[in-house]
Design an enzyme around this catalytic site. Structure first.
Site, mmCIF file in Angstrom:
data_model
loop_
_atom_site.group_PDB
_atom_site.id
_atom_site.type_symbol
_atom_site.label_atom_id
_atom_site.label_comp_id
_atom_site.label_asym_id
_atom_site.label_seq_id
_atom_site.Cartn_x
_atom_site.Cartn_y
_atom_site.Cartn_z
ATOM 1 N N TYR A 6 2.496 -10.726 -17.802
ATOM 2 C CA TYR A 6 2.071 -9.325 -17.691
ATOM 3 C C TYR A 6 0.808 -9.127 -18.502
ATOM 4 O O TYR A 6 0.719 -9.599 -19.640
ATOM 5 C CB TYR A 6 3.158 -8.370 -18.200
ATOM 6 C CG TYR A 6 3.676 -7.504 -17.083
ATOM 7 C CD1 TYR A 6 2.835 -6.562 -16.490
ATOM 8 C CD2 TYR A 6 4.965 -7.649 -16.588
ATOM 9 C CE1 TYR A 6 3.277 -5.791 -15.434
ATOM 10 C CE2 TYR A 6 5.415 -6.879 -15.529
ATOM 11 C CZ TYR A 6 4.565 -5.948 -14.954
ATOM 12 O OH TYR A 6 5.001 -5.191 -13.899
ATOM 13 N N GLU B 272 -1.317 -5.867 -18.332
ATOM 14 C CA GLU B 272 -1.916 -4.555 -18.049
ATOM 15 C C GLU B 272 -3.093 -4.310 -18.981
ATOM 16 O O GLU B 272 -3.023 -4.600 -20.177
ATOM 17 C CB GLU B 272 -0.876 -3.444 -18.234
ATOM 18 C CG GLU B 272 0.022 -3.295 -17.023
ATOM 19 C CD GLU B 272 1.035 -2.176 -17.188
ATOM 20 O OE1 GLU B 272 1.095 -1.555 -18.264
ATOM 21 O OE2 GLU B 272 1.768 -1.921 -16.222
ATOM 22 N N ASP C 45 -18.345 -2.361 2.229
ATOM 23 C CA ASP C 45 -17.135 -3.179 2.217
ATOM 24 C C ASP C 45 -17.459 -4.495 2.921
ATOM 25 O O ASP C 45 -17.536 -4.553 4.147
ATOM 26 C CB ASP C 45 -16.039 -2.397 2.951
ATOM 27 C CG ASP C 45 -14.746 -3.177 3.098
ATOM 28 O OD1 ASP C 45 -14.721 -4.370 2.759
ATOM 29 O OD2 ASP C 45 -13.764 -2.567 3.576
ATOM 30 N N THR D 4 -12.611 -8.483 0.158
ATOM 31 C CA THR D 4 -11.429 -9.330 -0.002
ATOM 32 C C THR D 4 -11.940 -10.665 -0.535
ATOM 33 O O THR D 4 -13.148 -10.929 -0.505
ATOM 34 C CB THR D 4 -10.728 -9.589 1.343
ATOM 35 O OG1 THR D 4 -11.660 -10.215 2.226
ATOM 36 C CG2 THR D 4 -10.226 -8.298 1.970
ATOM 37 N N LYS E 69 -11.111 -14.119 3.090
ATOM 38 C CA LYS E 69 -11.638 -14.276 4.454
ATOM 39 C C LYS E 69 -12.714 -15.361 4.424
ATOM 40 O O LYS E 69 -12.395 -16.494 4.118
ATOM 41 C CB LYS E 69 -12.083 -12.926 4.994
ATOM 42 C CG LYS E 69 -10.890 -11.956 5.108
ATOM 43 C CD LYS E 69 -11.236 -10.582 5.640
ATOM 44 C CE LYS E 69 -9.999 -9.699 5.658
ATOM 45 N NZ LYS E 69 -10.319 -8.302 6.032
ATOM 46 N N ARG F 82 -5.539 -14.660 -1.478
ATOM 47 C CA ARG F 82 -5.436 -13.336 -0.867
ATOM 48 C C ARG F 82 -5.586 -12.275 -1.954
ATOM 49 O O ARG F 82 -4.762 -12.197 -2.861
ATOM 50 C CB ARG F 82 -4.070 -13.222 -0.182
ATOM 51 C CG ARG F 82 -3.853 -12.005 0.676
ATOM 52 C CD ARG F 82 -2.702 -12.238 1.635
ATOM 53 N NE ARG F 82 -3.101 -13.237 2.614
ATOM 54 C CZ ARG F 82 -3.827 -12.976 3.708
ATOM 55 N NH1 ARG F 82 -4.172 -11.744 4.004
ATOM 56 N NH2 ARG F 82 -4.194 -13.941 4.514
#
Ligand code: PLP
Length: 415
Positions: free
Chosen positions: A52, A54, A198, A224, A227, A233
């Site tokens: 974790y 954060e 984008d 992303t 791609k 991903r």
């Protein structure tokens, strides 16, 4: 393969084995897909998934972040260097969350955005009514020109003058041509709008130097990483120094909780791979393959939206072949080619049927295929259309596709 999964959960292990076999034995032409490297996959499957973290490097809400901090810092530095950006946030879980973060960093619910229509190649997150972007904001859309099937920047300028959007959104999921970033910037300046681009589909081409780079022209660029960029991903946000603070805050705590540190480390590996000469070569070959495929299909009487391609994808309008997009997708599937039906501009069919298919070369190029294979694939497609009701002939064509796949093995030494 996947011995440890087999030992614990044979049912899911079988899914993994079958999917690997599917990827190996079919011609993968979905324009948004790729085959990431074993190094990226190993990082994704690493102990970093347990952590974790954060917050941001040096400013976490958890202890024990010393090593993941290093991974995130490296991912950020590499992303900035790769795209020439002033700042990078590498935490978005996906392209969609990257867009949500970017929008809410600049906009209030009810503000107006102007994006490319989904049916003309845009993405759901660019203001479609069923998507958060259309639910939260007042979305208006631009379209491509009916004749050229490309974006008419003069018309876009007029529309921006009339609509006065708070943000202009560039980028697409099914647009085969270069974007004119100078024109977009000048339009945004004229109407005092934020410019977001984008680059989810074309990021790898930008990184490889075969598509103009939106970063110098935009307030914020989203992407992303899975791609054409060929990484894990996930999502990415690049911005100017001026806007970065708002983006950091909106990503966390605004939208996301704990970042996926295993994915962020894998993004760092991806960016490192993208900086190598071999990746520039890959990007060049991806575009060359798309151009060769386009020419070969045109020669066989296929109609291409905008008449061709500048990037990694083509949109084939199959109406003149007596087929719908859905028919063509099914037909290609029968001959061992995986692609997706896609609306074409001004489509008269529903989004479930469509008049087109979208074909991309990123995955096949990763396998090592080149111009000769693209011509063979165009020939398989042409013969499939001619033999569409002849199951024996289609089975023969499927054999040809499988033979091509065997010539270019995938993940030969995956462990
Ligand atoms: C793929 C894509 C996205 C969404 O990415 P996900 O990771 O699937 O959420 C956003 N914008 C564009 C232009 C895309 O092509």
């Amino acid at each position: 393969m996947y011995e440890q999964v087999h030992a614990v959960d044979p049912e899911i292990a079988e899914v993994l084995d079958l999917e690997l076999a599917r990827q190996r034995s079919q011609l993968e032409m979905i324009a948004s897909e790729n085959f990431t490297s074993p190094a990226v996959m190993q990082t994704m499957g690493s102990v970093l998934t347990n952590k974790y973290a954060e917050g941001y490097p040096g400013k976490r809400y958890y202890g024990g972040c010393v090593h993941v901090d290093q991974a995130e810092t490296m991912a950020k530095k590499r992303a900035m260097a790769l795209f020439g950006a002033e700042r990078a946030n590498v935490q978005p879980h996906s392209g969609s969350t990257a867009n949500m973060t970017a929008y809410l960093s600049f906009l209030k619910p009810g503000d107006k955005i102007l994006g490319l229509s989904l049916s003309h190649g845009g993405h759901l997150t660019h203001g479609h009514p069923v998507n958060f972007s259309g639910l939260l904001f007042k979305a208006v859309h631009y379209e491509v020109d009916r004749e050229s099937e490309t974006i008419d920047y003069d018309r876009l300028r007029e529309q921006a003058r009339t609509e006065r959007p708070r943000m202009i959104v560039g980028g697409a999921s099914a647009y085969p041509r270069f974007w004119d970033f100078e024109a977009l910037r000048s339009i945004a300046d004229e109407v005092d709008a934020i410019l977001l681009f984008d680059m989810a589909h074309i990021a790898g081409l930008v990184a490889g130097g075969v598509h103009p780079n939106p970063v110098p022209f935009c307030d914020v660029v989203t992407s992303t990483t899975h791609k054409t960029l060929r990484g894990p991903r996930g999502g990415l946000i690049l911005s100017t120094k001026e806007h970065f603070k708002a983006i950091q805050k909106m990503n966390f705590p605004g939208i996301q909780g704990g970042p996926l540190m295993h994915i962020i480390a894998a993004k760092a590996v991806c960016f490192h791979e993208c900086m190598q000469d071999s990746f520039k070569e890959y990007a060049g070959k991806t575009v060359e393959n798309a151009a060769v495929l386009a020419d070969a299909l045109l020669e066989k009487g296929f109609k291409l939206v905008s008449g061709g391609t500048d990037n990694h994808l083509l949109l084939v309008n199959v109406t003149n072949k007596g087929l719908t997009g859905q028919d063509m997708e099914n037909l290609l599937d029968k001959v061992g080619i995986t692609a997706n039906k896609n609306t074409v501009p001004f489509d008269t069919q529903s989004p479930f049927v469509t008049s087109g298919v979208r074909l991309g070369t990123p995955a096949l190029t990763t396998r090592g295929m080149g111009p000769e294979q693209m011509k063979r694939i165009a020939s398989i497609m042409d013969r499939a259309v001619a033999a569409k009701d002849d199951e024996d002939a289609l089975a023969g064509l499927r054999g040809e596709s499988e033979e091509l796949c065997r010539e270019f093995p995938l993940y030969g030494n995956l462990t």
